[in-house]
Enzyme design. Sequence first.
Site, mmCIF file in Angstrom:
data_model
loop_
_atom_site.group_PDB
_atom_site.id
_atom_site.type_symbol
_atom_site.label_atom_id
_atom_site.label_comp_id
_atom_site.label_asym_id
_atom_site.label_seq_id
_atom_site.Cartn_x
_atom_site.Cartn_y
_atom_site.Cartn_z
ATOM 1 C CG ASN A 9 -1.832 1.193 1.276
ATOM 2 O OD1 ASN A 9 -1.883 1.951 0.472
ATOM 3 N ND2 ASN A 9 -2.555 1.260 2.718
ATOM 4 C CE LYS A 11 -0.037 3.080 4.816
ATOM 5 N NZ LYS A 11 0.098 3.055 6.339
ATOM 6 C CG HIS A 93 -5.733 1.386 5.658
ATOM 7 N ND1 HIS A 93 -5.144 2.300 6.367
ATOM 8 C CD2 HIS A 93 -4.625 0.690 5.327
ATOM 9 C CE1 HIS A 93 -4.125 2.043 6.660
ATOM 10 N NE2 HIS A 93 -3.705 0.950 5.905
ATOM 11 C CD GLU A 95 -2.676 5.293 7.339
ATOM 12 O OE1 GLU A 95 -1.736 4.865 7.627
ATOM 13 O OE2 GLU A 95 -2.865 5.194 5.904
ATOM 14 C CD GLU A 163 -2.612 -2.651 7.389
ATOM 15 O OE1 GLU A 163 -1.636 -2.563 7.026
ATOM 16 O OE2 GLU A 163 -3.489 -1.683 7.334
ATOM 17 N N GLY A 169 3.411 1.606 10.751
ATOM 18 C CA GLY A 169 4.189 3.017 10.713
ATOM 19 C C GLY A 169 5.081 3.470 11.977
ATOM 20 C CB SER A 209 6.050 -1.815 12.001
ATOM 21 O OG SER A 209 5.524 -0.991 12.058
ATOM 22 N N GLY A 230 3.321 -1.244 4.162
ATOM 23 C CA GLY A 230 3.038 0.364 3.873
ATOM 24 C C GLY A 230 4.505 0.477 3.334
ATOM 25 N N GLY A 231 5.205 1.240 4.409
ATOM 26 C CA GLY A 231 6.421 2.187 3.828
ATOM 27 C C GLY A 231 7.406 1.170 2.999
#
Length: 249
Positions: A9, A11, A93, A95, A163, A169, A209, A230-231
Amino acid sequence: MRRKLAAGNWKMNGIGANLAELESLATAHANAGVDILICPPATLLHRAAEVAKDTSIRIGGQDCHANASGAHTGDISAQMLADTGATAVIVGHSERREDHDERNEDARAKAKAAIDAGLTAVICLGESLAQREAANTLDIIAGQMSGSIPDLATGENVVIAYEPIWAIGTGKVPTLEQIGEVHDFIRARLERRFGEGVGRSVRLLYGGSVKPGNAADIFAVPNVDGALVGGASLTAADFSPIITALEQA
């Protein structure tokens, strides 16, 4: 057997130049032993689908509207995502739930719209740190499952991503026992609601993470069929080792 899935993702990250990462990933995993899904921002969807064409990578959206069309300025329907070449979409999600006040029923409506449009709905679940510390995690997950997963869910059209919000994150990761407890709980509830066949066919991803250094241990946990990353999915250098760890799990 459930085919494992590594989903990324992006984002609100990425412009055209970042599609080079997608090309590198496709080259590195030309004969992938798992499914690979990348969800870039909407501005890149069509171009990403063109880059990923005839490769082992599939492209997905990060959100969709519950309606097929209408006066919803700035929103994108599931049919529009499919028209770009996307094959999946993330819904519910944390967020979206936190930043846009989305509720379980919103996630459910979006998941149904995605399925109706021929997309796979990646439905996200997860508790906050306060809920975890209050020992309410399983109650929260149970409520999110009941409210967010549509009745027409199957292993073909739905993926569930657990999640924990406090791990997204932050660098904090639940213990393997905590991950296993929630994934086993989700599996059992899916089987109870949909029957053994469907319940066992839905893929369960862990997200929060996930990095090259912890991926192998997470993927060794029963009922973890992959990850929503994610990241670490933004670059081929970071995401490729996670995919390899999943292939070897």
